[in-house]
Scaffold this active site. Structure first.
Site, PDB file in Angstrom:
ATOM      1  N   ASP A  45      23.766  88.309  58.714  1.00  0.00           N
ATOM      2  CA  ASP A  45      23.161  87.174  58.015  1.00  0.00           C
ATOM      3  C   ASP A  45      23.917  86.865  56.728  1.00  0.00           C
ATOM      4  OD1 ASP A  45      22.295  89.289  56.442  1.00  0.00           O
ATOM      5  OD2 ASP A  45      20.160  88.847  56.645  1.00  0.00           O
ATOM      6  N   SER A  46      24.917  87.704  56.412  1.00  0.00           N
ATOM      7  CA  SER A  46      25.836  87.410  55.306  1.00  0.00           C
ATOM      8  C   SER A  46      26.572  86.095  55.526  1.00  0.00           C
ATOM      9  CB  SER A  46      26.852  88.546  55.154  1.00  0.00           C
ATOM     10  OG  SER A  46      27.419  88.899  56.410  1.00  0.00           O
ATOM     11  N   GLU A 183      23.290 101.099  52.649  1.00  0.00           N
ATOM     12  CA  GLU A 183      23.990 100.176  51.743  1.00  0.00           C
ATOM     13  C   GLU A 183      23.700 100.481  50.286  1.00  0.00           C
ATOM     14  OE1 GLU A 183      24.753  95.418  50.846  1.00  0.00           O
ATOM     15  OE2 GLU A 183      23.604  96.011  52.622  1.00  0.00           O
TER      16      GLU A 183
END
Length: 266
Positions: A45-46, A183
């Protein structure tokens, strides 16, 4: 080279071999990364930021994610293609989560989905796996939660926060996730989580102790400059090379150099 599967991820974890993943968002780059032979290609979705020019990942829709995943799936034959569940495609209900995960498999040709969150999404993960859809989990800095987190900040810096992330990872493994993205967290914590799990961890800003690594394609190639995280290493400056090529083309047209007889029909 056969396509990578969830068993491929498990085998590499057990053998101590590093997993390699990259993002892609269209057919052309899908073909290029497939030639390299990554273990996984994430249609992240980046794309909201690096393709659509938005400030964060929250606005991208299911239909947009399916479209881009379909383009990448059309190109990739060796890697596992993983579709990223966008914001509000799984948070409302377990039923929504399963239905939207299935759309990635049925409509876009992905072989797995990725979903952000910890213990709170265990019911969704369990149900998606029960529907025979492989799930990659994602904890630590989860970009869909930036407003709750107060921005893009390193997670798990305190003992209590680290304990919660370790517990989240174990719960997601128990729910059936085949791997977990870690992350933006301290490397020591990521190593601890990795050692505590039988499934593979994929780091992005989580140090070298993870079972594999993933980066955003546009960051690796030097194509995106609006926001460059500390954990990014640029392996090329394609923006600079692209600018030079386009300037040369423009100048040759203006000076009457292009097209020459070589590029013309007789």
């Amino acid at each position: 080279m056969p396509r990578a599967t969830i068993q491929h991820f498990r085998d590499k974890k057990q053998k101590g071999q590093k997993l390699t993943l990259i993002t892609a968002y269209d057919y052309t780059f899908g073909r290029i990364v497939d030639e390299v032979g990554f273990d996984g290609v994430l249609v992240g979705d980046s794309l909201a930021m690096v393709v659509q020019g938005l400030d964060n990942t929250l606005p991208v829709t299911m239909d947009e994610m399916l479209y881009h995943t379909r383009l990448v799936s059309r190109a990739v034959e060796k890697s596992m293609v993983i579709g990223d569940m966008p914001f509000m495609s799984y948070q409302v209900s377990v039923e929504d989560a399963v239905r939207n995960a299935a759309r990635f498999i049925k409509e876009s040709g992905a072989q797995a989905i990725k979903i952000e969150g910890g213990s709170e999404i265990v019911p969704q993960v369990r149900a998606i796996v029960r529907a025979e859809i492989p799930v990659m989990a994602h904890i630590g800095l989860t970009p869909q939660a930036i407003y709750r987190m107060g921005g893009y900040k390193v997670q798990g810096k305190t003992e209590e926060a680290g304990r919660i992330l370790i517990d989240d990872a174990k719960r997601l493994e128990d729910a059936g996730a085949f791997s977990i993205v870690l992350e933006a967290m301290p490397g020591a914590l990521a190593s601890q989580i990795t050692a505590s799990l039988s499934i593979a961890t994929i780091g992005i800003g989580a140090g070298a102790g993870c079972d594999g690594q993933i980066l955003v394609l546009h960051d690796v190639l030097g194509l995106f400059e609006r926001f460059v995280p500390k954990f990014v290493k640029r392996y090329a400056n394609l923006k600079g090379e692209t600018l030079n090529a386009l300037k040369q083309y423009k100048e040759e047209v203006e000076q009457g150099i292009f097209p020459s007889t070589k590029e013309s029909f007789s």
